[in-house]
Design an enzyme around this catalytic site. Structure first.
Site, mmCIF file in Angstrom:
data_model
loop_
_atom_site.group_PDB
_atom_site.id
_atom_site.type_symbol
_atom_site.label_atom_id
_atom_site.label_comp_id
_atom_site.label_asym_id
_atom_site.label_seq_id
_atom_site.Cartn_x
_atom_site.Cartn_y
_atom_site.Cartn_z
ATOM 1 N NE ARG A 125 -4.135 -2.003 1.937
ATOM 2 C CZ ARG A 125 -4.113 -3.166 2.593
ATOM 3 N NH1 ARG A 125 -3.136 -3.413 3.457
ATOM 4 N NH2 ARG A 125 -5.062 -4.056 2.406
ATOM 5 C CE LYS A 147 -1.498 13.807 -13.768
ATOM 6 N NZ LYS A 147 -2.040 14.304 -15.058
ATOM 7 C CD GLU A 189 5.904 16.459 -22.038
ATOM 8 O OE1 GLU A 189 5.395 17.528 -21.626
ATOM 9 O OE2 GLU A 189 5.248 15.425 -22.231
ATOM 10 C CE LYS A 229 4.593 17.404 -13.997
ATOM 11 N NZ LYS A 229 4.773 16.181 -14.783
ATOM 12 C CD GLU A 239 -5.304 16.447 -14.691
ATOM 13 O OE1 GLU A 239 -6.111 16.158 -15.582
ATOM 14 O OE2 GLU A 239 -4.127 16.059 -14.689
ATOM 15 N NE ARG A 246 -0.014 16.773 -12.116
ATOM 16 C CZ ARG A 246 0.732 16.049 -11.306
ATOM 17 N NH1 ARG A 246 0.498 16.087 -9.998
ATOM 18 N NH2 ARG A 246 1.711 15.307 -11.755
ATOM 19 C CG ASN A 250 -3.040 16.493 -19.223
ATOM 20 O OD1 ASN A 250 -2.181 15.630 -19.193
ATOM 21 N ND2 ASN A 250 -3.844 16.741 -18.196
ATOM 22 C CG HIS A 253 -0.057 15.396 -23.167
ATOM 23 N ND1 HIS A 253 0.578 16.562 -23.493
ATOM 24 C CD2 HIS A 253 0.877 14.618 -22.551
ATOM 25 C CE1 HIS A 253 1.840 16.502 -23.079
ATOM 26 N NE2 HIS A 253 2.044 15.335 -22.526
ATOM 27 C CG HIS A 257 -1.999 10.512 -24.080
ATOM 28 N ND1 HIS A 257 -2.452 10.828 -22.820
ATOM 29 C CD2 HIS A 257 -0.660 10.657 -24.036
ATOM 30 C CE1 HIS A 257 -1.423 11.146 -22.050
ATOM 31 N NE2 HIS A 257 -0.332 11.058 -22.773
ATOM 32 C CG HIS A 270 4.976 10.934 -24.557
ATOM 33 N ND1 HIS A 270 3.605 10.777 -24.593
ATOM 34 C CD2 HIS A 270 5.209 12.017 -23.772
ATOM 35 C CE1 HIS A 270 3.029 11.711 -23.852
ATOM 36 N NE2 HIS A 270 3.984 12.481 -23.349
#
Length: 369
Positions: A125, A147, A189, A229, A239, A246, A250, A253, A257, A270
């Site tokens: 956990r 993330k 980026e 960032k 987010e 946040r 993206n 993206h 994606h 990417h």
């Protein structure tokens, strides 16, 4: 590597529950080794996850910084962000006796950082982990902010967790072995931060593209991106804000994606996919009247100047692209959510964009099948 020692910059990321440092400089293996030795003295078991390519290229770094630590090598590439490799990492933690005081160390690009971070978030956990990004993309983006996740057939990063590292070591010397294609993909980026929050950075890249790890500007550019960032993450870690926040990270993206998913992971790096996504987002922004065509042309020019694609390699099926977009994490109440530009250096989120506008944008970046 110690012949390239330079001063180290420290940036602090502070969330609601924790804070951690990002160290940026050259020759950081000695500081890293000291931290790991301190963890060992306190009784923490430490294990390293990397990929086969990084291990082969950076063998001296592993010897000097990580010594005799147990190391798991994952196959190189985006396809390793999978349930199969995730299970391998968990089994590796188990076989090396990592308990709740254990620490995982991720040495690699975004794939290794995301995979190891998610395994660390899940194991018992949640155990601690350290990020050692070895690509420009992971230094300026994926290693910062907590993330973590893996891909499944339905889409990219759909399975994951927010799990902050305890430290990030960004050794710019590690970029010397990075292939030119990968370095330029990482610059995507960097451009993103210029487009959404730093017009001065974007203008600098317009005047003089940054395409080589030996460029004297690299350290300050990495610091600038990490600080931007960190500021965004500090304000909106998970987010959750209804607009902006946040989610602005993206930019491009949602399109990018979808390209990765439909073309097949690995067909585009990417950064290459999101570079096409930037052009698509800029064109969508112009369609809504936020920016001028001249601003779209500026985005296209900077993308091309960094040896990145502004168009699809070949047409992709529209229904597959829309299906991938509908499964994107940024969808809210079944409605697509895009990041658009109000100007170069300022972005906003926009909900419920008409599909016909999106279809037209897809056609402008290389057609649809």
């Amino acid at each position: 590597m110690n012949s390239h020692l330079s001063s180290t910059t420290k940036i602090e990321v502070s969330t609601s529950k924790e804070s951690y440092p990002i160290y940026i400089g050259r020759g950081l293996e000695y500081a890293l080794k000291s931290e790991i030795e301190g963890l060992a003295r306190s009784g923490s078991k430490v294990a390293v996850v990397t990929d086969s390519s990084v291990r082969a290229v950076l063998c001296r770094f592993f010897d000097s910084a990580l010594g005799e630590l147990p190391i798991l090598e994952i196959p190189f590439g985006e396809t390793s962000k999978s349930i199969v490799q995730y299970e391998r990492v968990l089994d590796f933690f188990a076989s090396n006796g990592l308990d709740r005081g254990g620490v995982a160390v991720a040495v690699g690009g975004g794939v290794i950082g995301d995979l190891t971070g998610f395994a660390a978030a899940s194991w018992l956990r949640g155990i601690r982990f350290i990020q050692i990004p070895t690509t420009l993309l992971s230094m300026v983006d994926s290693s910062v902010g907590g993330k973590t996740g893996i891909n499944i057939a339905a889409g990219k990063n759909l399975v994951g967790a927010f799990h902050q590292p305890i430290a990030v070591y960004e050794d710019l010397n590690l970029l010397a072995s990075l292939p030119s294609r990968d370095f330029c993909a990482g610059m995507a980026e960097v451009m993103k931060y210029g487009m959404l929050a730093d017009s001065d950075l974007f203008e600098m890249l317009e005047r003089q593209p940054l395409t080589d790890s030996r460029d004297h500007r690299l350290g300050s550019v990495v610091e600038r991106n990490c600080q931007t960032k960190a500021n965004v993450v500090n304000a909106d870690e998970k987010e959750l804000t209804s607009s902006g926040g946040r989610a602005l990270l993206n930019l491009g993206h949602t399109f990018g994606h979808a390209i990765e998913n439909v073309a097949g992971y690995g067909e585009y790096l990417h950064g290459e996919a999101i570079a096409v996504g930037f052009v698509a987002a800029a064109r969508l922004s112009a369609d809504f009247g936020y920016i001028e065509q001249s601003d779209v042309d500026r985005v296209v020019k900077v993308v091309k100047a960094h040896k990145l694609p502004d168009q699809l390699k070949s047409p992709l099926k529209l229904d597959a692209l829309f299906s991938a977009m509908q499964k994107d994490k940024k969808v809210r109440s079944g409605k697509l959510r895009f990041v658009v530009l109000e100007s170069i250096g300022r972005a906003i989120t926009k909900d419920d964009v008409p599909l016909e506008k999106v279809e037209e944008v897809w056609r402008t970046v290389g057609g649809i099948d």
